[in-house]
Scaffold this active site. Structure first.
Site, PDB file in Angstrom:
ATOM      1  N   VAL A 129     -36.951 -46.249  -3.686  1.00  8.93           N
ATOM      2  CA  VAL A 129     -36.796 -44.852  -4.087  1.00  8.93           C
ATOM      3  C   VAL A 129     -35.602 -44.693  -5.019  1.00  8.93           C
ATOM      4  CG1 VAL A 129     -36.452 -42.473  -3.328  1.00  8.93           C
ATOM      5  CG2 VAL A 129     -37.831 -44.011  -1.953  1.00  8.93           C
ATOM      6  N   SER A 333     -36.996 -27.315  12.545  1.00  8.23           N
ATOM      7  CA  SER A 333     -36.641 -25.972  12.084  1.00  8.23           C
ATOM      8  C   SER A 333     -35.158 -25.813  11.788  1.00  8.23           C
ATOM      9  CB  SER A 333     -37.075 -24.925  13.121  1.00  8.23           C
ATOM     10  OG  SER A 333     -36.455 -25.179  14.366  1.00  8.23           O
ATOM     11  N   GLU A 384     -30.020 -43.473   3.152  1.00  8.79           N
ATOM     12  CA  GLU A 384     -30.985 -42.574   3.790  1.00  8.79           C
ATOM     13  C   GLU A 384     -30.526 -41.121   3.734  1.00  8.79           C
ATOM     14  OE1 GLU A 384     -34.002 -43.123   5.664  1.00  8.79           O
ATOM     15  OE2 GLU A 384     -34.097 -45.188   4.960  1.00  8.79           O
TER      16      GLU A 384
END
Length: 404
Positions: A129, A333, A384
């Site tokens: 990535v 959430s 990360e």
């Protein structure tokens, strides 16, 4: 949906002991050597494969645990042994997570076993990535994937950096932009099969910590992969891009879908490092005598160790909760996945620093392992998603606002 319980079941307890025994008897005795050599510890990976620890079957069963706790358990014990060697063994699971998060069932069955190979023919995988100009800013990836309709192939061009197993791996999972105008919503993940022309290793990095884990650049130069290597398939990609162009929700992003699954596991690795340092410092404090008594009998040392234990247990519980929520399909959430990785990473840095302080001068020299654990811990506030990015994710989640 399994309930979240603080009581491990019999299978989890057996796996925890099995992995801990391997970490204690195989990994720890070799940790200093491979840290000094800064090389991939192939003999230890081979031993892990021989006993079934490094295998598709083990990882698949661990990920299948309905509580979500088994992978954090395994990663904590492995990193308790040594984080660099643990990443060398389980670095392939980043690629596996990328395939699981974005691939079809057929692609999962085809490619995931190839991330491991067999004990007689070991394979590695890598998840690509980050880029030189796009680390935390995943939306700014410059690696481009262009579709050649005539040959049903994708052509990948770009440079990836800070890649675990990068270039060394047999199979690479690459996140690339297919529509730069859409930012992160215009990205997709591709499998680059073993031996594909156009993929090569760039610079190998010499790191502060986790030195037994190979980290390097991956160069993609007109790297062609079949259309079937687009994870999720072109039909699903076209539908997602169409929704994004119309301003509608395009569901999960290629890179973020993987990070959401991996953050509690990465946090558990940090917990393992912290626990190793705490246990070592505790034993040292009980045995080290100063002014006629063990140094743990001094409140300055005893309170430090009490705080270390408290932070480690809190970090572990955050990781378990986030892993369970992810497995149960509950929305994060309040950024619970980011909370777990953030708190565990910063706990590992702080606890290992305190362990050095407990040992004094002995903690600063390489004859004792706590300085290595401190070096290893620091990366958990960076990769990360940095601590700053995790705080941004949490702040956006709790406020519902786009905080920059």
């Amino acid at each position: 949906m399994a309930d979240l319980s603080l009581d491990l079941n019999e299978d989890q307890l057996q796996i925890q002991k099995w992995v801990h025994d391997f970490a204690e008897s195989v990994i720890r005795p070799a940790a200093h050597e491979w840290d000094e050599r800064e090389e991939t510890p192939w003999p230890i990976i081979e031993e892990a494969a021989r006993i079934g620890l490094y295998s598709f079957e083990f990882v698949a069963n661990a990920f299948a645990d309905p509580t979500g706790i088994t992978m954090p358990l395994v990663n904590e014990e492995m990193s308790w042994g040594d984080a660099g060697i643990a990443l060398a063994i389980f670095g392939s699971t980043l690629g596996v997570a990328g395939i699981f998060a974005n691939g079809t069932q057929e692609q999962i069955l085809e490619w995931v076993p190839q991330c491991f190979g067999t004990p007689d023919d070991i394979k590695l995988a890598a998840f690509c990535v980050s880029e030189p100009d796009a680390g935390s800013d995943v939306s700014s990836l410059r690696t481009r994937a262009t579709y050649d309709e005539a040959s049903d192939t994708w052509v990948l061009n770009g440079t990836k950096t800070w890649i675990t197993n990068g270039g060394l791996a047999d199979l690479h999972v690459v996140v690339a932009s297919v529509d730069p105008a859409l930012g992160s919503r215009g990205q997709a993940s591709f499998v680059v099969p073993p031996g594909t022309p156009g993929l090569s290793q760039g610079q190998k990095f010499k790191k502060m910590g986790i030195r037994a884990s190979h980290t390097a650049e991956v160069i993609l130069d007109d790297c062609r992969v079949p259309g079937s290597c687009l994870l999720g398939g072109k039909e699903r990609l076209d539908e997602r891009l169409a929704r994004a162009r119309e301003g509608r929700s395009s569901s999960s992003q290629a890179a973020m879908a993987t990070f959401e699954a991996s953050r509690p596991i990465v946090g558990a690795q940090a917990v393992g490092i912290a626990r190793a340092a705490y246990e070592y410092a505790l034993q040292y404090a009980k045995e080290r005598k100063q002014f006629g008594r063990a140094i743990i009998e001094n409140q300055a040392i005893a309170f430090k160790l009490a705080d270390m234990k408290m932070h480690i247990d809190a970090a572990r519980l955050l990781c378990w909760r986030a892993a369970w929520m992810g497995k149960a399909g509950k929305p994060f959430s309040a950024g619970e996945g980011s909370m777990s990785k953030l708190f565990a990473g910063e706990t590992a840095v702080w606890v290992t620093e305190q362990a050095i302080q407990v040992l004094g001068g002995y903690g600063y020299v390489r004859d004792y392992p706590v300085e290595r654990w401190h070096r290893d811990a620091k990366i958990y506030t960076i990769f990360e998603g940095t601590s700053e990015i995790q705080r941004l994710i949490i702040a956006r989640a709790i406020s519902g606002m786009h905080i920059q």
